[in-house]
Scaffold this active site. Sequence first.
Site, PDB file in Angstrom:
ATOM      1  N   ARG A 133      -0.749  -1.830  -6.997  1.00  0.00           N
ATOM      2  CA  ARG A 133      -0.871  -2.950  -6.051  1.00  0.00           C
ATOM      3  C   ARG A 133      -1.839  -4.000  -6.604  1.00  0.00           C
ATOM      4  NH1 ARG A 133      -1.286  -4.633  -0.420  1.00  0.00           N
ATOM      5  NH2 ARG A 133      -3.469  -4.803   0.226  1.00  0.00           N
ATOM      6  N   LYS A 168      -2.403  -2.826   7.779  1.00  0.00           N
ATOM      7  CA  LYS A 168      -3.659  -2.435   8.417  1.00  0.00           C
ATOM      8  C   LYS A 168      -3.907  -3.273   9.661  1.00  0.00           C
ATOM      9  CE  LYS A 168      -6.447  -0.551   4.642  1.00  0.00           C
ATOM     10  NZ  LYS A 168      -7.694  -0.708   3.868  1.00  0.00           N
ATOM     11  N   HIS A 228      -2.717   2.940  -6.227  1.00  0.00           N
ATOM     12  CA  HIS A 228      -3.287   1.717  -5.672  1.00  0.00           C
ATOM     13  C   HIS A 228      -3.502   0.667  -6.764  1.00  0.00           C
ATOM     14  CE1 HIS A 228      -4.883  -0.330  -2.210  1.00  0.00           C
ATOM     15  NE2 HIS A 228      -5.986  -0.664  -2.874  1.00  0.00           N
ATOM     16  N   TYR A 259      -9.861 -10.401  -7.100  1.00  0.00           N
ATOM     17  CA  TYR A 259      -8.956 -10.423  -8.245  1.00  0.00           C
ATOM     18  C   TYR A 259      -9.260 -11.583  -9.198  1.00  0.00           C
ATOM     19  CZ  TYR A 259      -6.254  -7.266  -5.314  1.00  0.00           C
ATOM     20  OH  TYR A 259      -5.875  -6.214  -4.536  1.00  0.00           O
ATOM     21  N   HIS A 277      -4.215  -9.100   3.261  1.00  0.00           N
ATOM     22  CA  HIS A 277      -5.672  -9.099   3.400  1.00  0.00           C
ATOM     23  C   HIS A 277      -6.069  -9.975   4.582  1.00  0.00           C
ATOM     24  CE1 HIS A 277      -6.439  -7.989  -1.094  1.00  0.00           C
ATOM     25  NE2 HIS A 277      -6.251  -6.934  -0.341  1.00  0.00           N
ATOM     26  N   ARG A 288       0.872  -1.177   0.000  1.00  0.00           N
ATOM     27  CA  ARG A 288       0.000   0.000   0.000  1.00  0.00           C
ATOM     28  C   ARG A 288       0.909   1.228   0.000  1.00  0.00           C
ATOM     29  NH1 ARG A 288      -2.139  -3.561   3.957  1.00  0.00           N
ATOM     30  NH2 ARG A 288      -4.255  -4.294   3.455  1.00  0.00           N
TER      31      ARG A 288
END
Length: 308
Positions: A256, A185, A253, A288, A279, A162
């Site tokens: 990524r 995150k 982004h 994806y 994730h 990120r």
Amino acid sequence: MTLAISPAARDALSGWLDHARALNGAADNTLTAYRADVTDFIAFMTGHFAESQGLAALARIGVPDMRAWMAHLRAQDVAPRSVARKLSAVKSFYRWLAERHGYEPTAVLSTRAPKFQKKLPRPLTEDAARAMIDTVALQSRDGWIGTRDAAVITLLYGCGLRISEALGLTGRDLPLGDSLRILGKGNKERIVPVLPVARAAVQDYLRLCPYPMEPDAPVFRGARGGPLNPRLVQKVTEQARMQLGLPASATPHAMRHSFATHLLAAGGDLRAIQELLGHASLSTTQAYTSVDEVHLMKVYEQAHPKAG
């Protein structure tokens, strides 16, 4: 808005946010959005009932009140995706109130979010990703800044970082080795491999950067030596995509997204890609898979024992 909230409701909101930070590992940006969304909700209910919404008043909110709030958001032309996000924050707050104060949260939790079209990732082609990196490097007259921007974009595409993670690197992460330890995150840690091309891009930047790389200082610096503002990376990417004739979706982004999509197309394992991206849920990574369904069908036909 915050003036319309009773001290008791404000204390409850702070307690919930502290809980989300401590136990759920919510990021600062997430907490800021949570606070704004729930504050707006309580402020609306204050006007709706024409009285301050203390804890007892919050417990009395029913289905008609929730419908009134949703109608209010629609009247303000709030996008369905944003309405869904606000409702999710309010529901999370009420779950916490139910656990702590014995609330009956059914009226809130039964409220349905509006349907909206989920945006699938729009990756660049491999050639476009390479062209983006090359073009970004040429956007600045100052050579070290162009090299800096290229190094950042290379990390996004080459490591799946990120933008906040790339700009969060410090002198302690140098020199880059074969892998990087990333705190993403929710303070979730992951290890990502660093390709030789990414190491070379960062090394080229470090060789030209006029500022010393102290252990606690950010690796990527602004023109005056402070931390690089992510908006500058977005701006230089925007300039490059316009020169290349790429769509508006060609953002930092998207690099990524391209990392993940190109790995998948090359036969990468979805769970491994989930780990590399950081994730929390495989369902997030599965977005994806719809990007390259033809490739997935080929993998299925080759690998599935019933396909032969």
